[in-house]
Design a protein around this motif. Structure first.
Motif, mmCIF file in Angstrom:
data_model
loop_
_atom_site.group_PDB
_atom_site.id
_atom_site.type_symbol
_atom_site.label_atom_id
_atom_site.label_comp_id
_atom_site.label_asym_id
_atom_site.label_seq_id
_atom_site.Cartn_x
_atom_site.Cartn_y
_atom_site.Cartn_z
ATOM 1 N N UNK A 72 32.196 12.825 75.022
ATOM 2 C CA UNK A 72 33.328 13.050 74.117
ATOM 3 C C UNK A 72 33.555 11.856 73.203
ATOM 4 N N UNK A 73 33.472 10.661 73.774
ATOM 5 C CA UNK A 73 33.681 9.445 72.985
ATOM 6 C C UNK A 73 32.586 9.304 71.930
ATOM 7 N N UNK A 74 31.352 9.594 72.305
ATOM 8 C CA UNK A 74 30.241 9.503 71.354
ATOM 9 C C UNK A 74 30.423 10.491 70.200
ATOM 10 N N UNK A 75 30.798 11.722 70.513
ATOM 11 C CA UNK A 75 31.020 12.719 69.457
ATOM 12 C C UNK A 75 32.151 12.295 68.526
ATOM 13 N N UNK A 76 33.242 11.789 69.106
ATOM 14 C CA UNK A 76 34.372 11.341 68.291
ATOM 15 C C UNK A 76 33.971 10.155 67.417
ATOM 16 N N UNK A 77 33.163 9.240 67.940
ATOM 17 C CA UNK A 77 32.710 8.091 67.160
ATOM 18 C C UNK A 77 31.817 8.541 66.007
ATOM 19 N N UNK A 101 43.131 5.251 60.559
ATOM 20 C CA UNK A 101 43.765 6.573 60.437
ATOM 21 C C UNK A 101 42.732 7.697 60.395
ATOM 22 N N UNK A 102 41.508 7.345 60.085
ATOM 23 C CA UNK A 102 40.446 8.351 60.040
ATOM 24 C C UNK A 102 39.721 8.486 61.379
ATOM 25 N N UNK A 103 40.117 7.684 62.356
ATOM 26 C CA UNK A 103 39.463 7.720 63.651
ATOM 27 C C UNK A 103 39.845 9.003 64.378
ATOM 28 N N UNK A 104 38.849 9.667 64.905
ATOM 29 C CA UNK A 104 39.052 10.913 65.631
ATOM 30 C C UNK A 104 39.207 10.606 67.114
ATOM 31 N N UNK A 105 40.221 11.186 67.727
ATOM 32 C CA UNK A 105 40.475 10.994 69.153
ATOM 33 C C UNK A 105 39.490 11.844 69.958
ATOM 34 N N UNK A 106 38.898 11.268 70.990
ATOM 35 C CA UNK A 106 37.995 12.074 71.826
ATOM 36 C C UNK A 106 38.757 13.229 72.466
#
Length: 138
Positions: A72-77, A101-106
């Motif tokens: 999940x973290x890899x996909x969000x990154x 602000x553009x960072x996606x939460x896992x």
């Protein structure tokens, strides 16, 4: 469209088939032990002992689910990196604020959340069975 959504759900469920199988085995073990205790009233300890197996299997499922967090973290990154391609300001503080602000939460898929909730419930249920199962059956 619904067929595509249903197909995606089935694929997600099949991805976690080992975890579902472990939970079903735990439930089956508890159910069989109830039948054994009801069939032989002089020995009523199988149901209480099955609580430990239920807890063990549910904890194994939780442990297995925790390994998917990295995915999940890899996909969000990766999604965040794609969004951060645009440079807005030369000021590093401003750019860092915009990038943050553009960072996606896992986010875990819904099927894994459901599986985790079921495992949590079985940990609690198994603990209660383990502690008080002999009182219920006798």
């Amino acid at each position: 469209m619904q067929a595509l959504c249903l197909k995606g759900s089935i694929v997600e469920i099949l991805k976690y088939r080992m975890e579902w199988l472990l939970l079903l085995t735990a439930i089956s073990f508890a159910a069989i032990s109830v039948v054994c205790d009801v069939q032989s009233p002089e020995i009523t300890t199988w149901f209480a002992r099955s609580g430990s197996i239920v807890v063990l299997f549910a904890v194994i499922v939780e442990f297995r689910l925790s390994s998917y967090i990295y995915e999940d973290v890899l996909k969000a990154a990766q999604v965040s990196a794609k969004k951060k391609g645009l440079k807005v300001s030369d000021n590093p503080l401003v750019q860092a604020n915009i990038d943050a602000r553009k960072t996606v939460k896992p986010e875990a898929p819904r099927s894994r959340k459901l599986l985790s909730i079921c495992a949590h419930i079985l940990v609690i249920t198994g603990t209660v069975i383990w502690g008080y199962g002999d009182k219920w059956v006798s």
